[in-house]
Design an enzyme around this catalytic site. Structure first.
Site, PDB file in Angstrom:
ATOM      1  N   ASP A  11      47.424  30.043  28.524  1.00  0.00           N
ATOM      2  CA  ASP A  11      49.218  30.524  29.219  1.00  0.00           C
ATOM      3  C   ASP A  11      49.459  31.154  27.705  1.00  0.00           C
ATOM      4  O   ASP A  11      50.170  29.947  26.999  1.00  0.00           O
ATOM      5  CB  ASP A  11      49.272  30.207  29.893  1.00  0.00           C
ATOM      6  CG  ASP A  11      51.370  30.851  30.108  1.00  0.00           C
ATOM      7  OD1 ASP A  11      50.818  31.613  29.912  1.00  0.00           O
ATOM      8  OD2 ASP A  11      51.872  30.274  30.284  1.00  0.00           O
ATOM      9  N   GLU A  71      45.785  34.994  29.537  1.00  0.00           N
ATOM     10  CA  GLU A  71      46.612  35.957  30.509  1.00  0.00           C
ATOM     11  C   GLU A  71      46.878  36.649  29.543  1.00  0.00           C
ATOM     12  O   GLU A  71      47.179  36.804  28.611  1.00  0.00           O
ATOM     13  CB  GLU A  71      48.432  34.916  30.654  1.00  0.00           C
ATOM     14  CG  GLU A  71      48.851  35.709  31.925  1.00  0.00           C
ATOM     15  CD  GLU A  71      49.501  34.427  32.441  1.00  0.00           C
ATOM     16  OE1 GLU A  71      49.930  34.801  34.110  1.00  0.00           O
ATOM     17  OE2 GLU A  71      50.704  34.263  32.212  1.00  0.00           O
ATOM     18  N   ASP A 143      53.284  25.824  31.952  1.00  0.00           N
ATOM     19  CA  ASP A 143      52.990  26.583  30.484  1.00  0.00           C
ATOM     20  C   ASP A 143      51.542  26.500  31.260  1.00  0.00           C
ATOM     21  O   ASP A 143      50.524  26.834  31.289  1.00  0.00           O
ATOM     22  CB  ASP A 143      53.360  26.466  28.892  1.00  0.00           C
ATOM     23  CG  ASP A 143      54.451  26.854  28.876  1.00  0.00           C
ATOM     24  OD1 ASP A 143      54.731  28.293  29.046  1.00  0.00           O
ATOM     25  OD2 ASP A 143      55.249  26.274  28.559  1.00  0.00           O
TER      26      ASP A 143
END
Length: 169
Positions: A11, A71, A143
């Site tokens: 992420d 992502e 996160d």
């Protein structure tokens, strides 16, 4: 006979880049590790990107994943912040690619749909489902949780994703 596949989900973020590692064998998921790589906000941009690079490289070297998933980022109204996030995302894609891993990308709503069943959900729903899917999962902060969700999304989609990549040439 199937082999266990180790997946790292990433992420990306300039301040905090979350990472999560799972093992998948067939439909089973096993938590391996998760955490966050941080950069020092007092440092210049290039130094911060180096911190993210070095931290992620250490994680990839230590855990030896087979595949990576990152992502995709969204564009917000602050063009400078969007550009910096894009640079951090570049590091998140570069590190596993340089280690020879295939890197897949997933939109945030695809990640949420894979984990909680709908494309729009709250962080708490993701946390709850992570614990249901992998009871031994440990994560500190959003996160790391998001990174585990990205890895799970890839585990669910990897067969079709590989086929699309092969067809694309």
């Amino acid at each position: 006979m199937q082999n266990t596949i180790r997946i790292i989900g990433i992420d990306p973020g300039l301040r905090r880049t979350g990472w999560g590692i799972i093992d998948t064998l067939g439909n089973s998921l096993k938590f391996v590790a998760s955490g966050t790589v941080t950069s020092d906000g007092e440092m210049d941009l290039a130094s911060r990107l180096c911190q993210l690079h070095d931290g992620l490289a250490d994680i990839v070297h230590a855990h030896k994943p087979d595949e990576a998933a990152v992502e995709q980022t969204f564009v917000n109204k602050d063009a400078v912040a969007t550009l910096k996030l894009g640079q951090a995302r570049g590091i998140a894609m570069l590190v596993p690619a340089r280690a020879g891993l295939p890197v897949s990308e997933y939109a945030p709503n695809a990640v949420k749909k894979a984990v909680i069943g709908v494309g729009h959900g709250e962080k708490q729903q993701i946390h709850m489902m992570l614990k249901i899917l992998m009871p031994k999962a440990e994560f500190k902060g959003d996160d790391a949780a998001d990174a585990l969700a990205i890895a799970i999304c890839h585990a669910h989609n990897r067969g079709g994703h590989r086929m699309r990549q092969a067809l694309a040439g």
